[in-house]
Design an enzyme around this catalytic site. Structure first.
Site, PDB file in Angstrom:
ATOM      1  CD  GLU A 100      -3.959  -6.185   2.381  1.00  0.00           C
ATOM      2  OE1 GLU A 100      -4.843  -5.532   2.981  1.00  0.00           O
ATOM      3  OE2 GLU A 100      -2.750  -5.978   2.523  1.00  0.00           O
ATOM      4  CD  GLU A 131      -3.063  -1.075   2.186  1.00  0.00           C
ATOM      5  OE1 GLU A 131      -2.815  -0.490   3.251  1.00  0.00           O
ATOM      6  OE2 GLU A 131      -4.148  -1.615   1.966  1.00  0.00           O
TER       7      GLU A 131
HETATM    8  C1  BGP Z   1      -4.578  -2.994   4.709  1.00  0.00           C
HETATM    9  C2  BGP Z   1      -3.238  -3.460   5.168  1.00  0.00           C
HETATM   10  C3  BGP Z   1      -3.244  -4.691   5.979  1.00  0.00           C
HETATM   11  C4  BGP Z   1      -4.520  -4.966   6.713  1.00  0.00           C
HETATM   12  C5  BGP Z   1      -5.779  -4.568   6.031  1.00  0.00           C
HETATM   13  C6  BGP Z   1      -7.025  -4.605   6.851  1.00  0.00           C
HETATM   14  O1  BGP Z   1      -4.610  -1.613   4.731  1.00  0.00           O
HETATM   15  O2  BGP Z   1      -2.349  -3.696   4.109  1.00  0.00           O
HETATM   16  O3  BGP Z   1      -2.064  -4.716   6.712  1.00  0.00           O
HETATM   17  O4  BGP Z   1      -4.470  -5.042   8.025  1.00  0.00           O
HETATM   18  O5  BGP Z   1      -5.671  -3.303   5.469  1.00  0.00           O
HETATM   19  O6  BGP Z   1      -7.063  -3.505   7.709  1.00  0.00           O
HETATM   20  P1  BGP Z   1      -7.357  -3.620   9.231  1.00  0.00           P
HETATM   21  O7  BGP Z   1      -6.383  -4.609   9.763  1.00  0.00           O
HETATM   22  O8  BGP Z   1      -7.157  -2.289   9.769  1.00  0.00           O
HETATM   23  O9  BGP Z   1      -8.751  -4.099   9.320  1.00  0.00           O
END
Ligand code: BGP
Length: 482
Positions: free
Chosen positions: A380, A175
């Site tokens: 993701e 990201e």
């Molecule tokens: C993205 C990141 C991850 C992850 C995901 C979900 O932004 O790359 O590391 O954690 O989001 O977000 P969260 O864990 O805050 O729910």
């Protein structure tokens, strides 16, 4: 149209949220090891000194460091073709700038990749997932310091050489576009904060601070481009991608001012980094943005050639939600931790305020593919939810299955539209620590982990209903979604 025969179905994780073992095997501290837990309403705080009395979620996370065999066996059982993980930089270079890597750290990932091989699972490695070694953060104010580029390139070379026969899919930065936002200073750019300030700083930036931030981001672009070239020269089979936090914005109304605002938002939040990393140069709108905000990015001669020579092979991204944009200050703001936006009356939100929008995924895939025409990879996607045991003691996460089904259907439509999609790795395939809130309660997994927000639990793993569902999805290459 069906998904490609070699479609990479799987799951995704990041070391600082998953691995634990923060001071084992010669690992040094990373920036996330200095960040406390929080909740959706209470921010995570950044501590200059690690306080032994305080609970830091990354220190043990969910202990993949000791459970990796069991975890990968579960992925094998589901039929994963691909497992996305990050290498924890400070496990390989504990301070970030040593001459020689830490052998024990290297051995750990050899063991992990050997397990993957047993089940024919292709690793997809994120070289840097919000995991700058603390030593570099302290010494150089994170990525603001130009020498961090060389440290990263040395680290990337070590990985490409060491794992040449084990890994061919790589992402240079997780990201990377989070660094475009002031809230990305600590998490994404590894910059030093004010002691005990929120991990997502909220104070407005001065133009000098914004200049530092965009210089740090520029340094990441240069580092990424150098790594892409190096990776290709070490192994021509390597496929090296960028990774963007997919942020899809809609105008809240047809007011042309809302539409313009949305275009600006999409340009800077979403396209800016992709334009540099896919096209090899800063986009045309960057100059005006820098001028309007008095931002001075410290570039060096030769940088533009480096960017040109180090463009990526594929575009990967995370996609969780969409948001609306309006110039009207009265429009209702929703929560959303990282991307706050206007509430969209056509969408429902998760318990954490993330607006669920599968159709948006189809739109986003088409937009990106139309812009760049290189292969895309969803690395993701998923639903963070508070899973509770049913009366029979098991986890019946039909809400997660519904979320994933709708998104996979949208992917299928996009493939039918003509988009070249390489794969899909669901986020947090085994429950892990939330990045934005530091909670365990915000769970994404097919596999439950016994661990709570305060660090209680014995880490044992259990299959949820979604585990069996995803196994069928993979077996049928995305045809059987019931
Ligand atoms: C993205 C990141 C991850 C992850 C995901 C979900 O932004 O790359 O590391 O954690 O989001 O977000 P969260 O864990 O805050 O729910």
């Amino acid at each position: 149209m069906a998904f490609r025969k070699d479609f990479l179905w799987g799951g995704a994780t990041a070391a600082n949220q998953f691995e634990g073992g923060w001071n084992e095997g010669g690992k040094g501290p990373g920036v996330p090891d200095h960040i406390r837990g929080g909740t959706v309403d209470t921010p995570r705080l950044w501590d200059k000194e690690i306080d032994p009395e305080v609970y830091y979620p990354s220190h043990q996370a969910v202990d993949f460091y000791h459970f990796y065999k069991e975890d990968i066996a579960l992925y094998g059982e589901m039929g994963f073709k691909c497992f996305r993980l990050s290498v924890n930089w400070s496990r390989i270079y504990p301070n970030g700038d040593e001459e020689k890597p830490n052998k024990e750290g290297l051995a750990f990932y050899h063991d992990v990749f050997a397990e993957c091989k047993k089940y024919n699972i292709e690793p997809l490695v994120t070289i840097s997932h919000y995991e700058l070694p603390w030593g570099l953060s302290e010494k150089y104010n994170g990525w603001v310091g130009r020498p961090v580029i060389d440290c990263y390139v040395r680290y990337a070379r070590t990985l490409f050489e060491e794992y040449k026969n084990e890994v061919t899919y790589w992402l240079t930065f997780n990201e990377i576009n989070i660094g475009v936002q002031p809230f990305g200073r600590i998490m994404s750019l590894g910059m030093q904060g004010k002691d005990h300030e929120p991990m997502f700083p909220t104070e407005p930036e001065t133009p000098e601070e914004a200049s530092d931030r965009f210089t740090a981001l520029h340094n990441q672009f240069v580092a990424s481009a150098k790594a892409v070239r190096l990776g290709h020269s070490i192994n021509p089979k390597n496929k090296i991608g960028l990774m963007i936090a997919g942020s899809l914005s809609y105008p809240f109304t047809p007011n042309p001012l809302d539409v313009k605002e949305t275009q600006d938002r999409m340009n800077m939040s979403n396209w800016f980094c992709g334009d540099v990393q896919v096209r090899g140069h800063y986009p045309y709108y960057a100059k005006r943005y820098f001028r309007d905000h008095n931002i001075n990015v410290r570039m060096e001669p030769g940088d533009s050639e480096i960017l040109k020579m180090g463009t990526v092979d594929f575009y990967s991204f995370s996609y969780y939600m969409s948001s609306c944009v309006s110039v009207d200050p009265e429009a209702l703001k929703g929560s959303g931790n990282m991307f706050t936006g206007i509430v969209n009356p056509y969408l429902k939100a998760s318990d954490w305020g993330w607006q669920i929008d599968p159709e948006g995924l189809r739109i986003y895939l088409n937009e990106v593919y139309g812009r760049y025409e290189i292969p895309l990879f969803i690395v993701e996607n998923g639903l963070g939810a508070n899973d509770e045991r049913g009366e029979d003691g098991k986890f019946h996460d039909d809400y997660r299955i519904n979320y994933l089904r709708d998104h996979i259907k949208a992917m299928k439509e996009a493939v039918d539209d003509g988009v070249d999609l390489m794969g899909y790795t669901m986020w947090g395939c085994t429950d892990l620590v939330s990045a934005s809130t530091g909670e365990m309660k915000k769970r994404y997994g097919f596999v439950y982990v016994d661990r709570d927000n305060d660090g209680n639990g014995d880490f044992h793993r259990e299959r949820k209903d979604s585990f069996w569902w995803y196994k069928k999805v993979i077996e049928s290459n995305g045809e059987d979604l019931d």
